[in-house]
Design an enzyme around this catalytic site. Structure first.
Site, PDB file in Angstrom:
ATOM      1  N   THR A 271      -7.409   6.109   1.590  1.00 48.88           N
ATOM      2  CA  THR A 271      -6.020   6.017   1.142  1.00 48.88           C
ATOM      3  C   THR A 271      -5.962   6.457  -0.317  1.00 48.88           C
ATOM      4  OG1 THR A 271      -5.713   4.189   2.670  1.00 48.88           O
ATOM      5  CG2 THR A 271      -4.063   4.440   0.933  1.00 48.88           C
TER       6      THR A 271
ATOM      7  N   GLU B  31      -5.896   7.076   7.482  1.00 46.26           N
ATOM      8  CA  GLU B  31      -6.334   6.207   8.578  1.00 46.26           C
ATOM      9  C   GLU B  31      -5.366   5.033   8.712  1.00 46.26           C
ATOM     10  OE1 GLU B  31      -8.922   6.455  10.895  1.00 46.26           O
ATOM     11  OE2 GLU B  31      -7.622   4.860  11.591  1.00 46.26           O
TER      12      GLU B  31
ATOM     13  N   ARG C 149      -6.426  -0.938  12.315  1.00 49.82           N
ATOM     14  CA  ARG C 149      -6.332  -2.319  11.845  1.00 49.82           C
ATOM     15  C   ARG C 149      -7.701  -2.957  11.937  1.00 49.82           C
ATOM     16  NH1 ARG C 149      -2.766  -4.436  16.452  1.00 49.82           N
ATOM     17  NH2 ARG C 149      -4.163  -2.998  17.474  1.00 49.82           N
TER      18      ARG C 149
ATOM     19  N   CYS D  26      -6.561  -3.626   2.061  1.00 51.90           N
ATOM     20  CA  CYS D  26      -5.565  -2.546   2.015  1.00 51.90           C
ATOM     21  C   CYS D  26      -4.242  -2.941   1.368  1.00 51.90           C
ATOM     22  CB  CYS D  26      -5.313  -2.017   3.422  1.00 51.90           C
ATOM     23  SG  CYS D  26      -6.726  -1.115   4.063  1.00 51.90           S
TER      24      CYS D  26
HETATM   25  P1  NAD Z   1     -15.642   0.165   2.544  1.00 50.93           P
HETATM   26  O1  NAD Z   1     -15.818  -0.361   1.167  1.00 50.93           O
HETATM   27  O2  NAD Z   1     -15.834  -0.738   3.700  1.00 50.93           O
HETATM   28  O3  NAD Z   1     -16.575   1.440   2.764  1.00 50.93           O
HETATM   29  C1  NAD Z   1     -16.716   2.463   1.836  1.00 50.93           C
HETATM   30  C2  NAD Z   1     -18.154   2.951   1.925  1.00 50.93           C
HETATM   31  O4  NAD Z   1     -18.287   4.138   1.136  1.00 50.93           O
HETATM   32  C3  NAD Z   1     -19.179   1.960   1.374  1.00 50.93           C
HETATM   33  O5  NAD Z   1     -20.132   1.691   2.377  1.00 50.93           O
HETATM   34  C4  NAD Z   1     -19.817   2.697   0.183  1.00 50.93           C
HETATM   35  O6  NAD Z   1     -21.188   2.407   0.029  1.00 50.93           O
HETATM   36  C5  NAD Z   1     -19.588   4.137   0.577  1.00 50.93           C
HETATM   37  N1  NAD Z   1     -19.613   5.092  -0.537  1.00 50.93           N
HETATM   38  C6  NAD Z   1     -19.038   5.015  -1.758  1.00 50.93           C
HETATM   39  N2  NAD Z   1     -19.293   6.115  -2.473  1.00 50.93           N
HETATM   40  C7  NAD Z   1     -20.034   6.928  -1.690  1.00 50.93           C
HETATM   41  C8  NAD Z   1     -20.609   8.214  -1.864  1.00 50.93           C
HETATM   42  N3  NAD Z   1     -20.444   8.913  -3.000  1.00 50.93           N
HETATM   43  N4  NAD Z   1     -21.327   8.732  -0.861  1.00 50.93           N
HETATM   44  C9  NAD Z   1     -21.502   8.058   0.295  1.00 50.93           C
HETATM   45  N5  NAD Z   1     -20.981   6.831   0.524  1.00 50.93           N
HETATM   46  C10 NAD Z   1     -20.263   6.281  -0.463  1.00 50.93           C
HETATM   47  O7  NAD Z   1     -14.158   0.774   2.553  1.00 50.93           O
HETATM   48  P2  NAD Z   1     -13.167   0.845   3.812  1.00 50.93           P
HETATM   49  O8  NAD Z   1     -12.526  -0.473   4.035  1.00 50.93           O
HETATM   50  O9  NAD Z   1     -13.851   1.535   4.922  1.00 50.93           O
HETATM   51  O10 NAD Z   1     -12.032   1.794   3.210  1.00 50.93           O
HETATM   52  C11 NAD Z   1     -12.284   3.161   2.960  1.00 50.93           C
HETATM   53  C12 NAD Z   1     -10.959   3.831   2.669  1.00 50.93           C
HETATM   54  O11 NAD Z   1     -10.123   3.783   3.834  1.00 50.93           O
HETATM   55  C13 NAD Z   1     -10.153   3.190   1.551  1.00 50.93           C
HETATM   56  O12 NAD Z   1      -9.454   4.175   0.840  1.00 50.93           O
HETATM   57  C14 NAD Z   1      -9.176   2.306   2.303  1.00 50.93           C
HETATM   58  O13 NAD Z   1      -7.987   2.075   1.572  1.00 50.93           O
HETATM   59  C15 NAD Z   1      -8.895   3.147   3.523  1.00 50.93           C
HETATM   60  N6  NAD Z   1      -8.464   2.380   4.697  1.00 50.93           N
HETATM   61  C16 NAD Z   1      -9.082   1.220   5.011  1.00 50.93           C
HETATM   62  C17 NAD Z   1      -8.686   0.527   6.145  1.00 50.93           C
HETATM   63  C18 NAD Z   1      -9.324  -0.793   6.503  1.00 50.93           C
HETATM   64  O14 NAD Z   1      -8.827  -1.445   7.412  1.00 50.93           O
HETATM   65  N7  NAD Z   1     -10.410  -1.192   5.867  1.00 50.93           N
HETATM   66  C19 NAD Z   1      -7.682   1.029   6.969  1.00 50.93           C
HETATM   67  C20 NAD Z   1      -7.100   2.234   6.644  1.00 50.93           C
HETATM   68  C21 NAD Z   1      -7.508   2.916   5.503  1.00 50.93           C
END
Ligand code: NAD
Length: 432
Positions: free
Chosen positions: A122, A151, A154, A262
């Site tokens: 996001t 994405e 949920r 989020c």
């Molecule tokens: P998360 O923190 O669970 O996962 C992010 C991952 O990225 C971590 O494992 C981290 O180690 C890895 N990472 C960071 N920098 C990196 C790099 N340079 N190379 C490789 N890996 C790297 O985050 P998330 O909850 O999966 O969210 C990710 C994105 O998706 C965010 O922008 C969030 O707003 C969006 N999003 C999340 C959800 C949700 O339900 N969690 C839903 C929709 C959108």
């Protein structure tokens, strides 16, 4: 298709496993080497229904691999999905883009063929252009298309949402990228709408959707406050409102405020975007403020119940920000517990899946129980903070026999007030 996913968290892992299950070749990349090692061994690093099973199935089938090297992971990839975190900036509260930009720069350095770079994280409007700029600086001759593909899954339903999304938003003007991504989503259910839009619109759609849902929660919480004053029932009100298809019946459950990784950060980022562009987003600004206050107000409700009881013990049921997940990021339970601790209370907590993550945040400031009955033993109030289905079927008679003083503050309206009162409890729900 060959798909690489940079960032293997709550979004990246279910997405990678889902595409592998559909027959694609997937490489999931993460900087966290412990995560990569666990995943290679077939151990899921987060809880999502059905994820474990699909993960091991697809590892065995050789359709999914894990690496901590971006260069190794993107070899021959046709689509590179960016799913790293975008947490709030510690000072400004805008989305902190350092993980995105670091990942893009590393990727651009070793990408040697055309690929679609799809940003699933996001991100604020205009990120697509910034990502393109980084790629041009690092690798000026590289041919690629940068697409916004937000994405909407949920947490708690990530796997089923992956296979049955309401819509897939593809934000780009590039016909080539549109064709590749439309192809990727061809086999999805007929009801899934594929929306081909401008990149900036796609970036806006994600924030505007999350901010709207957060406002809906704030709205129903305010209605719950009013119901409590005027003798109406929020459950009946929600059904009455929700049967109007213009309103819809989702996100009308009152509670202790929204949380998670989020809504809190996305509303903050949206408010920042409004301020930076001189546009008043008063509904969102108000939602953020009131949602913060709500968690304190919930703690006050719990404290009020035990104010006359010396050395009162509080049992907390639920630590995750919602049921079905082990995620405690920005969980209302964390804020409520922090406020209870500021008031020097003793707390024992239980959560079906989130205990390990909660321990990282709360350390030994509270005690942890192995099940709900152990948590309520000798307690003077039980506070339900997460809407786990498991809690609905707990034996209230047994709970009554275990507690020292029989008080319930049910912040998720899971238990029946009449039944609780017939067992001698005082019962406080939300909006009742
Ligand atoms: P998360 O923190 O669970 O996962 C992010 C991952 O990225 C971590 O494992 C981290 O180690 C890895 N990472 C960071 N920098 C990196 C790099 N340079 N190379 C490789 N890996 C790297 O985050 P998330 O909850 O999966 O969210 C990710 C994105 O998706 C965010 O922008 C969030 O707003 C969006 N999003 C999340 C959800 C949700 O339900 N969690 C839903 C929709 C959108």
């Amino acid at each position: 298709m060959k798909i690489s996913i940079i960032g293997t968290g709550y979004v990246g892992l279910p997405t990678g496993v889902g595409f592998a299950e559909l027959g694609h070749q997937v490489v999931c990349i993460d900087k966290d080497i412990k995560k990569v090692a666990a995943l290679r061994a077939g151990r899921s690093t987060l809880f999502e229904k059905d994820l474990d099973k699909l993960l091991s199935q697809n590892i065995q089938a050789g359709r999914i691999h894990f690496t901590d090297s971006i260069c190794e992971g993107i070899k021959e990839a046709e689509v590179i999905i960016i799913a790293v975190g975008t947490p709030p900036h510690p000072v400004t509260k805008e989305a902190d883009m350092k993980y995105i930009y670091a990942a893009v720069s590393e990727m651009a350095n070793c990408l040697d063929h055309y690929a679609v770079v799809a940003v699933k994280s996001t991100v604020p409007v205009g990120t697509g252009e910034n990502v393109e700029g980084i790629i041009k600086d690092v690798n000026p001759t590289l041919d690629c298309d940068v697409v916004s593909m937000p994405e909407f899954l949920r947490e708690g339903f990530a796997v089923s949402d992956f296979f049955n999304p309401d819509r897939v938003v593809i934000g780009t003007d590039s016909e080539r990228a549109r064709a590749i991504l439309s192809d990727l989503y061809k086999g999805f259910p007929e009801k899934t709408k594929i929306l081909l839009v401008k990149r900036r619109s796609a970036e806006m759609i994600k924030y505007a959707s999350n901010a709207f849902l957060a406002m809906k929660i704030h709205y129903i919480n305010e209605m719950a406050n009013l119901c409590e004053k005027v003798g109406a029932d929020i459950g009946e009100l929600a059904v009455g409102m929700g049967t109007d298809t213009r309103i819809g019946n989702k996100f009308l459950n009152p509670g202790p405020g929204y949380g998670g990784s989020c809504f809190p950060k996305d509303t903050l980022a949206m408010a920042y975007m409004g301020r930076m562009n001189g546009v008043e987003l008063s509904l969102i600004e108000n939602t953020i403020q009131k949602n913060d206050e709500r968690k304190i107000e919930m703690a006050k409700r719990i404290l009020k119940v035990i104010q006359e009881i010396p050395n009162a013990k509080i049992a907390v049921l639920g630590l995750a920000f919602k049921g079905g997940t082990d995620d405690c990021r920005e969980s209302p339970a964390m804020e409520i517990i922090a406020e209870l601790l500021r008031n020097k209370t003793t707390i024992t907590a239980y959560d079906p899946k989130a205990l390990e993550n909660a321990k990282i945040l709360l350390e030994n400031k509270i005690s942890y129980a192995d099940d709900a009955y152990e948590a309520v033993k000798d307690a003077d109030v039980v506070a339900i903070l997460t809407e786990w289905d498991d809690f609905k079927s707990l034996d209230l008679t047994r709970i009554a026999s275990l507690m020292r003083t029989k008080n319930i503050v049910d912040c998720r309206n899971l238990w029946d007030k009449k039944q609780a009162e017939s067992l001698g409890f005082t019962y406080q729900g939300i909006g009742k």
